[in-house]
Design an enzyme around this catalytic site. Sequence first.
Site, short mmCIF file in Angstrom:
data_model
loop_
_atom_site.label_atom_id
_atom_site.label_comp_id
_atom_site.label_asym_id
_atom_site.label_seq_id
_atom_site.Cartn_x
_atom_site.Cartn_y
_atom_site.Cartn_z
N ASP A 37 44.56 78.06 89.24
CA ASP A 37 43.12 77.92 89.36
C ASP A 37 42.78 76.58 88.72
O ASP A 37 43.40 76.18 87.74
CB ASP A 37 42.38 79.05 88.65
N SER A 38 41.87 75.87 89.31
CA SER A 38 41.54 74.56 88.78
C SER A 38 40.05 74.29 88.95
O SER A 38 39.36 75.01 89.66
CB SER A 38 42.35 73.47 89.50
#
Length: 76
Positions: A43-44
């Site tokens: 996740d970013s």
Amino acid sequence: MTSLLDYPDLPIIEEDGKTFAENALKKAATIALYTKKLTMGEDSGLEVKALNNAPGIFSSRFSGEGPRTKRTMPSS
């Protein structure tokens, strides 16, 4: 090795964690249970120091409407 594109009926995963790590773990665990395979999740987002690290986990909301996979995955 397989791709998410190899599984057209994957469940939609709501990214409701409070951190990038929580969202990544939720995605990896959900896909691993579905595919029965070892899975990596990620996740970013963007954290801007001048905005107190916002938007952080809410970064995707700035990219517009529609399914995230349609907006972010390259066409094959």
